[in-house]
Every structure is written in structure tokens, then in C-alpha cells.
Design a protein around this motif. Sequence first.
Motif, mmCIF file in Angstrom:
data_model
loop_
_atom_site.group_PDB
_atom_site.id
_atom_site.type_symbol
_atom_site.label_atom_id
_atom_site.label_comp_id
_atom_site.label_asym_id
_atom_site.label_seq_id
_atom_site.Cartn_x
_atom_site.Cartn_y
_atom_site.Cartn_z
ATOM 1 N N ILE A 111 -8.689 -1.006 18.700
ATOM 2 C CA ILE A 111 -8.508 -2.387 19.143
ATOM 3 C C ILE A 111 -7.056 -2.631 19.531
ATOM 4 N N GLN A 112 -6.132 -2.072 18.760
ATOM 5 C CA GLN A 112 -4.708 -2.219 19.072
ATOM 6 C C GLN A 112 -4.397 -1.613 20.430
ATOM 7 N N ALA A 113 -4.981 -0.458 20.708
ATOM 8 C CA ALA A 113 -4.749 0.201 21.996
ATOM 9 C C ALA A 113 -5.333 -0.619 23.138
ATOM 10 N N ALA A 114 -6.489 -1.230 22.900
ATOM 11 C CA ALA A 114 -7.134 -2.035 23.940
ATOM 12 C C ALA A 114 -6.287 -3.244 24.318
ATOM 13 N N LEU A 115 -5.487 -3.727 23.370
ATOM 14 C CA LEU A 115 -4.654 -4.911 23.609
ATOM 15 C C LEU A 115 -3.259 -4.567 24.117
ATOM 16 N N SER A 116 -2.857 -3.307 23.998
ATOM 17 C CA SER A 116 -1.487 -2.914 24.300
ATOM 18 C C SER A 116 -1.126 -3.085 25.775
ATOM 19 N N THR A 117 0.082 -3.555 26.001
ATOM 20 C CA THR A 117 0.596 -3.710 27.369
ATOM 21 C C THR A 117 1.950 -3.033 27.531
ATOM 22 N N LYS A 130 -11.726 5.769 28.201
ATOM 23 C CA LYS A 130 -12.992 5.380 28.832
ATOM 24 C C LYS A 130 -13.879 4.639 27.844
ATOM 25 N N TRP A 131 -13.895 5.112 26.605
ATOM 26 C CA TRP A 131 -14.713 4.463 25.578
ATOM 27 C C TRP A 131 -14.254 3.025 25.348
ATOM 28 N N MET A 132 -12.949 2.828 25.201
ATOM 29 C CA MET A 132 -12.425 1.490 24.912
ATOM 30 C C MET A 132 -12.476 0.576 26.130
ATOM 31 N N SER A 133 -12.693 1.136 27.314
ATOM 32 C CA SER A 133 -12.770 0.301 28.511
ATOM 33 C C SER A 133 -13.952 -0.660 28.446
ATOM 34 N N MET A 134 -14.899 -0.400 27.552
ATOM 35 C CA MET A 134 -16.013 -1.325 27.365
ATOM 36 C C MET A 134 -15.532 -2.694 26.912
ATOM 37 N N LEU A 135 -14.362 -2.707 26.272
ATOM 38 C CA LEU A 135 -13.828 -3.971 25.768
ATOM 39 C C LEU A 135 -12.831 -4.615 26.724
#
Length: 214
Positions: A111-117, A130-135
Amino acid sequence: MANFPERLIKGYKEFTSSALINEREKYKELAEKGQKPTVLIIACCDSRAAPETIFSAGPGELFVVRNVANLVPPYAPDGNHHSTSAAIEFAVKGLGVKDIVVMGHGRCGGIQAALSTDGAKLDDGDFIGKWMSMLAPVAEQVAATDQVMTPAERQNALERVSIRRSVQNLREFPYIKQMEKDGAVNLHGAWFDISTAELWVMNGETGDFSRAEN
């Protein structure tokens, strides 16, 4: 066996000298009659949030599926490999579980990686990316609240939003949708706070989370 992790050998010895003594007959029964868990838990791979430990479950009690960030992918019966979807199908159709729990947790790395900018975001070309791209769609919405929420608040929010999203994705599976309608299976969401060991349970109607009673 020289290269096998010593920690695992030590743990196995402790298991055979303590827990196994009380569970030996249970293991024999499970071997002869097979497993009949009534609960499927979709949890994160994170080593700090093991469902069997959190729920004090013995052998054969829980059917646990673990992946990065405890995600349930959309229903997509295509030609690709879908390990999580396959495990869900086996648990529901093969084992007849009655309850499905999507359990997230605090301080989730995915989740942290999905939010990282700031460059820490996982590369879109690797498996995890690719897996986290679902979010991605909801992660972008949560990330846009940076003017009113702290990083910790945003992460906490996305951890819970992703649980709701995964429960929604479960309802895209035709057999689960029908079984829920018939009352044959129940869907749940939960969130475990690693720092306090508190369990928060999702209200099925509102989507809000509240602390589980001790």
C-alpha cells in the motif's frame, strides 16, 4: 540439509516437542479425513500479520490465501494464471467455506508503494508493480488528499479502501455473488493494526471499520 535455514530446523524441533504433542491426533484425523475449514482468509504476505497467529487457529481451522497487500483481483477467467482466484474457487467450491474474510493490516509495504510519488514506487514492469496497479485508480484519489491528510493517514485510508474494493471484487465472481444472495456464504472485511494488535472489523452495510470486542 546443511544450507537449510537453521531457524526453521529449530522451530520444527520446538513444534515436535510441544505443539505436536497436543495436536498429533488432530493431524492424523486431518490426514485421513481431509480438511474442512469453514473460513477463508485472504491476507497479506507480511510476516507481521499471520492470520493463524492473530486468530489463535489450529491445524485445519482456516484456509489462508496470502498475497501482496491482500488483494482480490477482478473476476477474469482468461488464459493467464490467477493463483488467488484459483485458491478462492477451491475454497468456496471445493471446501465449501461459509465465510470469506479479506484482512488487511497497518503499515503495509504494498500500500505504501502504491501511494509513493518520490521514486519509491515499484516499477510498472515488474510483478509487484503490475499487481499493485489494480489499486491505481483509488490510490491516486487518496494521494490527492495530501493537503488535508498526513502520509500515515493516507496510508491508513488506502489500506481500508483496498479491503472494501477487494470485497466488491469478490462479488464479481458469479458463484460467490449467487451464494451470498442465497445466504450460503458471507463476505467480511478486517484490518489488523500491527503496532497495537487491534483488530478492526468492517461493517458490511456502511463499509466503516470499528474495533472488534475483546
